[in-house]
Write a protein that holds these residues in place. Structure first.
Motif, PDB file in Angstrom:
ATOM      1  N   CYS A  20       0.846  -1.192   0.000  1.00 17.77           N
ATOM      2  CA  CYS A  20       0.000   0.000   0.000  1.00 17.77           C
ATOM      3  C   CYS A  20       0.882   1.243   0.000  1.00 17.77           C
ATOM      4  CB  CYS A  20      -0.963   0.002   1.181  1.00 17.77           C
ATOM      5  SG  CYS A  20      -0.202   0.225   2.801  1.00 17.77           S
ATOM      6  N   LYS A  51      -4.684   4.967   2.918  1.00 18.93           N
ATOM      7  CA  LYS A  51      -3.927   4.007   2.122  1.00 18.93           C
ATOM      8  C   LYS A  51      -4.607   3.746   0.785  1.00 18.93           C
ATOM      9  CE  LYS A  51      -4.637   1.253   5.524  1.00 18.93           C
ATOM     10  NZ  LYS A  51      -5.295   2.289   6.302  1.00 18.93           N
ATOM     11  N   LYS A  65       2.047  -2.312   5.793  1.00 23.10           N
ATOM     12  CA  LYS A  65       2.339  -0.883   5.912  1.00 23.10           C
ATOM     13  C   LYS A  65       3.555  -0.770   6.822  1.00 23.10           C
ATOM     14  CE  LYS A  65       0.353   3.438   7.644  1.00 23.10           C
ATOM     15  NZ  LYS A  65      -0.807   4.013   8.347  1.00 23.10           N
TER      16      LYS A  65
END
Length: 108
Positions: A20, A51, A65
């Motif tokens: 992401c 995101k 992430k």
């Protein structure tokens, strides 16, 4: 490895392993952003700090992430799709959203 030329300057890749990207500004629906696979028009608004998918990701896949798993996708997403509580379940805590009546609704 991505370079400044392959990922839009309005997006941040926190770790090379991430799937992401993070929006550095509000991006309206229809905005074209540059991803590694080429330009993508955003289907929905993406808020500052939210995101979006770096590339297509399958349902059930873990979202990374900062090279850490933050949850699992309930549905598949295309490159540039918004990743948030509407399609992501936390692997650690219940995911809740507010419905129109301002009541918390659990997902998962």
């Amino acid at each position: 490895m991505p370079t400044a030329q392959t990922i839009d300057a309005r997006l941040v890749l926190l770790s090379p392993a991430d799937n992401c990207l993070i929006a550095c500004t509000h991006l309206g629906a229809g905005t074209v952003v540059r991803l590694e696979g080429g330009p993508v028009a955003l289907a929905k608004d993406i808020g500052l700090g939210h995101k979006l998918a770096r590339h297509a990701i399958a349902a059930g896949a873990k979202v990374l992430k900062y090279d850490a798993v933050i949850g699992s996708l309930r549905t598949p997403v295309e490159a540039g799709a918004h990743i948030h509580t509407h399609n992501l379940d936390s692997d650690y805590t219940p995911t809740y959203t507010l419905d129109e009546g301002k009541t918390f609704v659990g997902h998962g």
